[in-house]
Each structure stands twice: as C-alpha cells, then as structure tokens.
Design an enzyme around this catalytic site. Structure first.
Site, short mmCIF file in Angstrom:
data_model
loop_
_atom_site.label_atom_id
_atom_site.label_comp_id
_atom_site.label_asym_id
_atom_site.label_seq_id
_atom_site.Cartn_x
_atom_site.Cartn_y
_atom_site.Cartn_z
CB SER A 173 -1.27 0.62 1.37
OG SER A 173 -0.34 0.17 2.21
CG ASN A 174 3.61 2.96 3.31
OD1 ASN A 174 3.15 4.27 3.65
ND2 ASN A 174 3.31 1.79 4.03
CE LYS A 196 20.95 -10.12 3.77
NZ LYS A 196 20.55 -9.84 4.92
CG MET A 206 8.23 -8.01 4.91
SD MET A 206 7.96 -6.30 5.81
CE MET A 206 7.72 -7.60 7.78
CG ASN A 243 13.01 0.76 6.35
OD1 ASN A 243 11.97 0.37 6.00
ND2 ASN A 243 13.03 0.46 8.09
CG HIS A 282 9.65 -0.10 12.36
ND1 HIS A 282 10.04 -0.65 11.86
CD2 HIS A 282 9.41 0.17 13.36
CE1 HIS A 282 9.15 -2.13 13.14
NE2 HIS A 282 9.42 -1.13 13.92
C1 GRF Z 1 4.40 -0.82 6.66
O1 GRF Z 1 3.40 -1.15 7.42
C2 GRF Z 1 5.16 0.07 6.92
O2 GRF Z 1 5.82 0.51 7.60
C3 GRF Z 1 6.49 -1.42 7.48
O3 GRF Z 1 5.51 -2.53 6.49
C4 GRF Z 1 4.00 -2.35 6.48
C5 GRF Z 1 4.11 -2.33 4.90
O4 GRF Z 1 2.43 -1.96 4.23
N1 GRF Z 1 7.81 -1.21 7.50
P1 GRF Z 1 2.66 -1.76 3.21
O5 GRF Z 1 2.88 -3.28 2.43
O6 GRF Z 1 3.03 -1.14 2.30
O7 GRF Z 1 0.98 -1.96 2.81
#
Ligand code: GRF
Length: 192
Positions: free
Chosen positions: A15-16, A68, A93, A110, A112
């Site tokens: 979503s971000n 990796k 992740m 990043n 968080h």
């Molecule tokens: C977000 O809450 C971000 O802070 C964390 O992972 C989540 C990712 O959410 N690092 P999305 O995949 O962007 O919906």
C-alpha cells in the site's frame, strides 16, 4: 534540478508503494520519481500492482538467484542500469546486507510502524498492543547495518484506544504512513 530516480522495495501488500507511485505520477515527488519496484516475493500484491501500473519490476526470490548476496549484487547492477539514486524500503521484509547497503548508504530510507526506537523488528503494531502502551507511531529513517536503527528523519505519534485491535491500529498506522512517507521522500529528494 535533475530527476532523482527512486526504486521502492516491497515484500507484501504494497500500500505504501502504491501511494508513492500515485503521488509520483502526479509529479508531487519532484525532483523524485518512482521508476522501479524491487521485490523478493514475486507473487506479492505489490508486484501485481506494479505490473498493472506498468512500473518496471525486478522480482526474484533469494533462492532463484543463489542467495542473498547474489540477489543483492544482481539488484545493485539493475539499479545502476536504471540510474536509481534513492531507495525507499516500503515493507521490504529483509535485513539489508552490505552488498546493497554500501553503494546506497545515506540514500536508502525505510518506513517502520512504530515510534522508534520503540518496538523495532517484526510486527511492531502487535508489539505495541502487547505492551499496552497508550501510543505508538510511525518512523522514517535512513537505513544502516542494524535492525530499524538508522538516523531518524521524521516520525509521528498515534494514539492507541483501549478498543483498538490489530486491524484498527494497522489502519491508523497506514493512514499516517500514506501521508508522511511521500512528504519525507520528496524532502529527501530535494536535499539529495
Ligand atoms: C508498513 O506498515 C511499513 O511501516 C512496514 O511494513 C508495512 C508495509 O505495508 N515496514 P504495505 O505493504 O506498504 O501495505
């Protein structure tokens, strides 16, 4: 000012990433522009969205590329080919290794879902609920060798109500992230 080409890294829902891409398409990240999605999870929703939106994608599992370090070396080569100068980790992740971090130190940020240094690591939303604290937050920081430990760029507090569940708190976190992340990415781009 010349264009700052941005790669977004995501492993899940994305979503971000979607939000950054939409804002970028409207020219509101300028001089920044989202030009690439990188993922270690080829079947994740972020990758599907990117393909539909015609955003170039690099998506392989670590296993597919031999681990990796080999994955990161491949990605760095592609980032160079694409002229990427800023990386935005948005739900990526994995802990970033030296092969990727070295060439992008100071140019990798990043997001968080906690008010760092509170609740680093996995499922920070659940960590905050388990700790029964009255507030949590969102933090955007530069990436260093540690886990969610680099220099903080910006952060916001979020109230936790006694009735909040993981789902409702996550919604609040996302609402704040979707506002804050584009603003911070744009600011970082102007100071690149
Ligand atoms: C977000 O809450 C971000 O802070 C964390 O992972 C989540 C990712 O959410 N690092 P999305 O995949 O962007 O919906």
């Amino acid at each position: 000012m010349s264009e700052i080409r941005i790669a977004v890294f995501a492993s899940g829902t994305g979503s971000n990433f979607r939000r950054l891409h939409e804002v970028s398409e409207r020219g509101e990240l300028a001089p920044g522009k989202v030009v690439l999605l990188v993922s270690d999870q080829p079947s994740c929703l972020a990758v599907s969205y990117a393909r539909k939106a015609h955003v170039p994608v690099i998506a392989h599992t670590f296993k597919e590329l031999g681990g990796k370090a080999a994955w990161e070396a491949h990605v760095v080569e592609k980032l160079r080919e694409e002229g990427v100068s800023l990386i935005a980790l948005a739900g990526y992740m994995r802990l970033v290794g030296d092969t990727l971090l070295s060439p992008y130190k100071g140019r990798m940020i990043n997001i968080h879902p906690s008010y760092l240094p509170e609740f680093p690591g996995l499922d920070a939303v659940q960590q905050a609920l388990d700790a029964k604290v009255p507030e949590t937050g969102v933090t955007i920081h530069f990436v260093d060798e540690g886990l969610d430990s680099g220099p903080i760029i910006d952060q916001r507090r979020i109230q936790i109500e006694p009735t909040d569940t993981h789902e409702t708190l996550l919604q609040k976190v996302h609402a704040v992230e979707h506002q804050l992340f584009p603003q911070v990415v744009q600011r970082v781009c102007t100071s690149c």
